[in-house]
Design an enzyme around this catalytic site. Structure first.
Site, PDB file in Angstrom:
ATOM      1  N   PHE A  17       0.830  -1.210   0.000  1.00 49.13           N
ATOM      2  CA  PHE A  17       0.000   0.000   0.000  1.00 49.13           C
ATOM      3  C   PHE A  17       0.864   1.260   0.000  1.00 49.13           C
ATOM      4  O   PHE A  17       0.826   2.067  -0.933  1.00 49.13           O
ATOM      5  CB  PHE A  17      -0.933  -0.053   1.213  1.00 49.13           C
ATOM      6  CG  PHE A  17      -1.541   1.256   1.625  1.00 49.13           C
ATOM      7  CD1 PHE A  17      -2.153   2.087   0.700  1.00 49.13           C
ATOM      8  CD2 PHE A  17      -1.512   1.647   2.956  1.00 49.13           C
ATOM      9  CE1 PHE A  17      -2.721   3.297   1.097  1.00 49.13           C
ATOM     10  CE2 PHE A  17      -2.076   2.841   3.360  1.00 49.13           C
ATOM     11  CZ  PHE A  17      -2.679   3.676   2.430  1.00 49.13           C
ATOM     12  N   ASP A  62      12.739 -11.830  -0.935  1.00 47.87           N
ATOM     13  CA  ASP A  62      12.417 -11.661   0.477  1.00 47.87           C
ATOM     14  C   ASP A  62      13.540 -10.865   1.128  1.00 47.87           C
ATOM     15  O   ASP A  62      14.711 -11.256   1.068  1.00 47.87           O
ATOM     16  CB  ASP A  62      12.283 -13.032   1.142  1.00 47.87           C
ATOM     17  CG  ASP A  62      11.709 -12.947   2.553  1.00 47.87           C
ATOM     18  OD1 ASP A  62      11.917 -11.919   3.232  1.00 47.87           O
ATOM     19  OD2 ASP A  62      11.072 -13.923   2.987  1.00 47.87           O
ATOM     20  N   ARG A 111      27.545  -1.300   1.887  1.00 45.73           N
ATOM     21  CA  ARG A 111      28.256  -1.660   0.655  1.00 45.73           C
ATOM     22  C   ARG A 111      28.147  -0.577  -0.412  1.00 45.73           C
ATOM     23  O   ARG A 111      29.071  -0.367  -1.200  1.00 45.73           O
ATOM     24  CB  ARG A 111      27.721  -2.981   0.087  1.00 45.73           C
ATOM     25  CG  ARG A 111      27.929  -4.183   0.999  1.00 45.73           C
ATOM     26  CD  ARG A 111      27.792  -5.495   0.254  1.00 45.73           C
ATOM     27  NE  ARG A 111      26.538  -5.664  -0.448  1.00 45.73           N
ATOM     28  CZ  ARG A 111      25.459  -6.237   0.078  1.00 45.73           C
ATOM     29  NH1 ARG A 111      25.488  -6.662   1.341  1.00 45.73           N
ATOM     30  NH2 ARG A 111      24.357  -6.397  -0.640  1.00 45.73           N
ATOM     31  N   TYR A 150       5.290  -7.406  16.145  1.00 46.87           N
ATOM     32  CA  TYR A 150       5.406  -6.186  15.334  1.00 46.87           C
ATOM     33  C   TYR A 150       5.996  -5.039  16.152  1.00 46.87           C
ATOM     34  O   TYR A 150       6.956  -4.385  15.722  1.00 46.87           O
ATOM     35  CB  TYR A 150       4.035  -5.808  14.797  1.00 46.87           C
ATOM     36  CG  TYR A 150       4.045  -4.636  13.837  1.00 46.87           C
ATOM     37  CD1 TYR A 150       4.690  -4.721  12.606  1.00 46.87           C
ATOM     38  CD2 TYR A 150       3.396  -3.449  14.152  1.00 46.87           C
ATOM     39  CE1 TYR A 150       4.694  -3.650  11.713  1.00 46.87           C
ATOM     40  CE2 TYR A 150       3.384  -2.374  13.265  1.00 46.87           C
ATOM     41  CZ  TYR A 150       4.039  -2.483  12.061  1.00 46.87           C
ATOM     42  OH  TYR A 150       4.041  -1.420  11.187  1.00 46.87           O
TER      43      TYR A 150
END
Length: 329
Positions: A17, A62, A111, A150
């Protein structure tokens, strides 16, 4: 705020979203955008209108796995399930995404020398004991509760960002996001705006948890994305609240949604979930002072396009165009 030069920007969780709206904004500002998403909660449909843009690239991956080497200037790290049904579905996966994902994007920033932005959350304040919530408040979080995967995952991610800035010199930005709504929300994501709008459009009872006196502050997605861009362009390396300080009870939101949809829905009450915050409102003084940012879209104005978006979804489902409620473009 327009871009002064073209940058290559990675957005993790770019098909979600918030991520897809951010990709839109960055492309409009003239940047090259790489969206990385595993489509656990994001949707490919959110990128369909961007697919032919030569400045846009989509990588299915992922964020908790090792990331590919990329030539980038900035990273917006948004990847993580953000609605209670999604992050409570698999607490271990949520924590893995929060912790390993943060490590991986921070290592990528090291990096590449990229500036990196963390989409944190007002959930780091838990069920707050002060009101409104300021960035210097440490919070009231139950580390063993249903929301802990969470809440604590984001608190740990903030700590990781701060540690990498302190020890390794990573150029960090941290936004604490308060309730945000708008088109491209998932209809089944369990958040209060999407729940109420879908129920109203379907003529179902509006489900209110508890007595409805708990409050939330609702920020329209365009306002939030503007805050993202301003924070990334700033020199502010400490957490900043981004949200709309307008405060509404859940009951008041339900009444507004029913009126704006023309629904005949009644109100149904269910028990309040554990650790559900009683009051939630951001103190945005820091964002106003340091970013010259404040929301401009009222709740009523933002609900208009949000309701129109969900009306298309419900219409498609009721006409047999889709077998279940699915996002639309």
């Amino acid at each position: 705020m327009q871009a002064s030069c073209q940058k290559t920007v990675l957005v993790t969780g770019g098909a979600g979203f918030l991520g897809s709206h951010l990709c839109d904004r960055l492309l409009r500002d003239g940047h090259k955008v790489i969206s990385l998403d595993n489509f656990h909660t994001g949707s490919r449909l959110n990128h369909r209108h961007q697919a032919s843009n030569p400045d846009f690239e989509l990588i299915e991956a992922d964020v908790a796995d090792p990331l590919p080497d990329l030539r980038i200037d900035e990273i917006y790290h948004l990847a993580c399930p953000a609605s209670p049904p999604h992050y409570q579905e698999s607490p271990v996966t949520t924590l893995r995404t929060s912790l390993l994902g943060a490590f991986n994007v921070l290592n990528l920033a090291i990096r590449t020398g990229a500036r990196i932005f963390l989409a944190s959350t007002s959930e780091v304040y838990g069920d707050p004991l002060i009101h409104p919530q300021r960035e210097d408040y440490w919070g009231n979080v139950n580390s063993f509760g249903e929301r802990a995967c969470y809440d604590e995952g984001k608190r740990a991610a903030e700590a990781l960002f701060h540690a990498h800035a302190s020890e390794k010199g990573v150029d960090i930005r941290i936004a604490r996001i308060f309730n945000t709504y708008g088109p491209r929300m998932q209809p089944d994501d369990g958040r209060v705006v999407s729940n109420f709008v879908v129920e109203a459009l379907q003529g179902q009872p509006i489900t209110i948890y508890g007595d409805g006196s708990q409050t939330r502050s609702f920020c329209y997605v365009d306002d939030l994305v503007e805050g993202f861009v301003r924070l990334m362009a700033s020199d502010v390396r400490t957490p900043v609240n981004l949200g709309n300080p307008g405060e509404f009870s859940v009951t008041a939101l339900a009444a507004m949604v029913v009126a704006m949809t023309g629904s005949q829905s009644s109100i149904s009450h269910l028990p309040l979930p554990s650790d559900d915050p009683r009051r939630r409102r951001p103190d945005i003084s820091k964002a106003e002072l340091l970013l010259d940012w404040r929301p401009t879209v009222s709740l009523e104005a933002g609900l208009g396009p949000t309701i129109s978006y969900f009306r298309k979804i419900v219409s498609n489902q009721s006409s047999g165009g889709r077998s279940a409620l699915q996002p639309v473009v």
